[in-house]
Write a protein that holds these residues in place. Structure first.
Motif, PDB file in Angstrom:
ATOM      1  N   ASP A  17      10.767  25.437  -2.880  1.00  0.00           N
ATOM      2  CA  ASP A  17       9.361  25.577  -3.230  1.00  0.00           C
ATOM      3  C   ASP A  17       9.191  26.252  -4.581  1.00  0.00           C
ATOM      4  OD1 ASP A  17       8.553  24.357  -0.853  1.00  0.00           O
ATOM      5  OD2 ASP A  17       8.534  26.259   0.228  1.00  0.00           O
ATOM      6  N   ASP A  18      10.068  27.198  -4.926  1.00  0.00           N
ATOM      7  CA  ASP A  18       9.913  27.948  -6.176  1.00  0.00           C
ATOM      8  C   ASP A  18      10.330  27.166  -7.420  1.00  0.00           C
ATOM      9  OD1 ASP A  18      12.604  28.063  -5.490  1.00  0.00           O
ATOM     10  OD2 ASP A  18      12.858  30.147  -6.109  1.00  0.00           O
ATOM     11  N   ASN A  19      11.062  26.055  -7.297  1.00  0.00           N
ATOM     12  CA  ASN A  19      11.416  25.263  -8.476  1.00  0.00           C
ATOM     13  C   ASN A  19      10.813  23.856  -8.448  1.00  0.00           C
ATOM     14  OD1 ASN A  19      13.089  23.883  -6.658  1.00  0.00           O
ATOM     15  ND2 ASN A  19      14.981  24.254  -7.798  1.00  0.00           N
ATOM     16  N   LEU A  20       9.927  23.593  -7.507  1.00  0.00           N
ATOM     17  CA  LEU A  20       9.376  22.243  -7.344  1.00  0.00           C
ATOM     18  C   LEU A  20       8.593  21.782  -8.573  1.00  0.00           C
ATOM     19  CD1 LEU A  20       9.183  19.822  -5.524  1.00  0.00           C
ATOM     20  CD2 LEU A  20       7.234  20.878  -4.382  1.00  0.00           C
ATOM     21  N   TYR A  44      12.878  14.843   0.159  1.00  0.00           N
ATOM     22  CA  TYR A  44      13.787  15.835  -0.413  1.00  0.00           C
ATOM     23  C   TYR A  44      13.275  17.279  -0.395  1.00  0.00           C
ATOM     24  CZ  TYR A  44      16.691  11.955  -1.818  1.00  0.00           C
ATOM     25  OH  TYR A  44      17.491  10.852  -1.799  1.00  0.00           O
ATOM     26  N   LEU A  45      12.101  17.515   0.121  1.00  0.00           N
ATOM     27  CA  LEU A  45      11.571  18.880   0.174  1.00  0.00           C
ATOM     28  C   LEU A  45      12.209  19.649   1.328  1.00  0.00           C
ATOM     29  CD1 LEU A  45       7.786  18.241  -0.536  1.00  0.00           C
ATOM     30  CD2 LEU A  45       9.632  18.737  -2.157  1.00  0.00           C
ATOM     31  N   PRO A  46      12.249  20.978   1.214  1.00  0.00           N
ATOM     32  CA  PRO A  46      12.814  21.775   2.304  1.00  0.00           C
ATOM     33  C   PRO A  46      12.022  21.580   3.596  1.00  0.00           C
ATOM     34  CG  PRO A  46      12.339  23.147   0.378  1.00  0.00           C
ATOM     35  CD  PRO A  46      11.767  21.798   0.114  1.00  0.00           C
ATOM     36  N   LYS A  47      12.747  21.542   4.707  1.00  0.00           N
ATOM     37  CA  LYS A  47      12.149  21.516   6.044  1.00  0.00           C
ATOM     38  C   LYS A  47      12.896  22.529   6.888  1.00  0.00           C
ATOM     39  CE  LYS A  47      10.947  16.636   5.806  1.00  0.00           C
ATOM     40  NZ  LYS A  47      11.293  15.294   6.247  1.00  0.00           N
ATOM     41  N   TYR A  48      12.191  23.064   7.872  1.00  0.00           N
ATOM     42  CA  TYR A  48      12.767  24.102   8.726  1.00  0.00           C
ATOM     43  C   TYR A  48      12.474  23.795  10.183  1.00  0.00           C
ATOM     44  CZ  TYR A  48      13.100  26.628   4.337  1.00  0.00           C
ATOM     45  OH  TYR A  48      13.408  26.983   3.047  1.00  0.00           O
ATOM     46  N   GLU A  49      13.399  24.188  11.029  1.00  0.00           N
ATOM     47  CA  GLU A  49      13.221  24.064  12.469  1.00  0.00           C
ATOM     48  C   GLU A  49      13.704  25.368  13.099  1.00  0.00           C
ATOM     49  OE1 GLU A  49      15.533  21.491  15.690  1.00  0.00           O
ATOM     50  OE2 GLU A  49      14.357  20.252  14.303  1.00  0.00           O
ATOM     51  N   GLY A  51      13.107  28.324  12.249  1.00  0.00           N
ATOM     52  CA  GLY A  51      13.512  29.278  11.224  1.00  0.00           C
ATOM     53  C   GLY A  51      14.761  28.916  10.449  1.00  0.00           C
ATOM     54  N   GLN A  52      15.418  27.814  10.783  1.00  0.00           N
ATOM     55  CA  GLN A  52      16.623  27.382  10.069  1.00  0.00           C
ATOM     56  C   GLN A  52      16.296  26.174   9.205  1.00  0.00           C
ATOM     57  OE1 GLN A  52      19.471  26.939  13.475  1.00  0.00           O
ATOM     58  NE2 GLN A  52      20.813  28.057  12.076  1.00  0.00           N
ATOM     59  N   ARG A  53      16.796  26.192   7.994  1.00  0.00           N
ATOM     60  CA  ARG A  53      16.576  25.051   7.105  1.00  0.00           C
ATOM     61  C   ARG A  53      17.340  23.847   7.637  1.00  0.00           C
ATOM     62  NH1 ARG A  53      16.230  25.150   0.560  1.00  0.00           N
ATOM     63  NH2 ARG A  53      15.816  22.928   0.293  1.00  0.00           N
ATOM     64  N   THR A  54      16.667  22.699   7.654  1.00  0.00           N
ATOM     65  CA  THR A  54      17.290  21.472   8.140  1.00  0.00           C
ATOM     66  C   THR A  54      17.342  20.378   7.077  1.00  0.00           C
ATOM     67  OG1 THR A  54      15.169  20.685   8.984  1.00  0.00           O
ATOM     68  CG2 THR A  54      16.602  21.871  10.534  1.00  0.00           C
ATOM     69  N   ASN A  55      16.662  20.569   5.958  1.00  0.00           N
ATOM     70  CA  ASN A  55      16.621  19.548   4.911  1.00  0.00           C
ATOM     71  C   ASN A  55      17.032  20.196   3.589  1.00  0.00           C
ATOM     72  OD1 ASN A  55      15.933  16.701   4.983  1.00  0.00           O
ATOM     73  ND2 ASN A  55      14.475  17.185   3.355  1.00  0.00           N
ATOM     74  N   PHE A  56      18.156  19.748   3.057  1.00  0.00           N
ATOM     75  CA  PHE A  56      18.694  20.275   1.812  1.00  0.00           C
ATOM     76  C   PHE A  56      18.651  19.160   0.771  1.00  0.00           C
ATOM     77  CE2 PHE A  56      20.430  22.756   5.235  1.00  0.00           C
ATOM     78  CZ  PHE A  56      20.464  24.057   4.752  1.00  0.00           C
ATOM     79  N   GLY A  57      17.573  19.101   0.013  1.00  0.00           N
ATOM     80  CA  GLY A  57      17.420  18.116  -1.046  1.00  0.00           C
ATOM     81  C   GLY A  57      17.887  18.703  -2.366  1.00  0.00           C
ATOM     82  N   PHE A  58      18.511  17.878  -3.172  1.00  0.00           N
ATOM     83  CA  PHE A  58      19.052  18.308  -4.457  1.00  0.00           C
ATOM     84  C   PHE A  58      18.630  17.325  -5.539  1.00  0.00           C
ATOM     85  CE2 PHE A  58      22.034  19.720  -1.242  1.00  0.00           C
ATOM     86  CZ  PHE A  58      22.378  21.008  -1.639  1.00  0.00           C
TER      87      PHE A  58
END
Length: 182
Positions: A17-20, A44-49, A51-58
């Motif tokens: 979110d901070d570099n989008l 490609y945006l971060p997603k969480y389930e 409290g754990q991140r489940t989507n790591f877009g680069f």
């Protein structure tokens, strides 16, 4: 956490979110920018389930030139299973970017996240993706998912399913080749 993974001449920069806003600006000015930006926001945006991140877009740099985007998704923490995806700018295709990004994604999956299985797939009509997947050391064809999706005309299409297991990665890859940045 980390901000990037680097190996070979490829660096994967984690999208957060901070570099989008910076990523959005970086993706401007190419003929296929609108399609790539649509994919960025769709996949490609971060997603969480829980409290754990489940989507790591680069976003991906090849020799410091923007090449596209690569993704590792955790499909199930209980099953320790994930999947990968990629979108490469048209002018960067044919340079082996996606197969060369897999060591980075496998390192994230198996070493940092402790997953056991990473899958990927492509529609049977997508011969370029099929060739790219088959160039990736460790991916094994597991089968064909019949009529798993629809093409642009709305017709059902089969999809090839490939996967690599943690034990295969340990045998085939040198994890010291991937450098974790910040």
């Amino acid at each position: 956490m980390f901000s990037a993974l680097q190996a070979d001449s490829i660096t994967l920069h984690l999208i957060n979110d901070d570099n989008l806003a910076e990523v959005y600006t970086l993706f401007q000015g190419h003929p296929d920018s609108p399609e790539m930006l649509a994919e960025l926001f769709r996949n490609y945006l971060p997603k969480y389930e829980h409290g754990q991140r489940t989507n790591f877009g680069f976003y991906t740099l090849l020799n410091n030139e923007l090449a596209g985007m690569h993704l590792l998704s955790v499909d199930s923490w209980d099953e320790l299973a994930g999947s990968t995806g990629a979108d490469v700018f048209q002018h960067m295709r044919g340079r082996g970017v996606t197969p060369r990004c897999k060591p980075h994604l496998f390192y994230l999956a198996f070493e940092l996240l402790g997953l056991n299985r990473v899958a990927t797939g492509c529609r049977v009509s997508n011969l370029a993706s099929k060739r790219s997947i088959e160039k990736t050391v460790g991916f094994q064809l597991e089968g064909v998912m019949r009529e798993s999706g629809r093409d642009e005309q709305g017709a059902f299409e089969d999809e090839y399913l490939y996967a690599i297991l943690r034990r295969d990665w340990l045998r085939l890859y040198d994890k010291t080749q991937v450098r974790v940045i910040g």
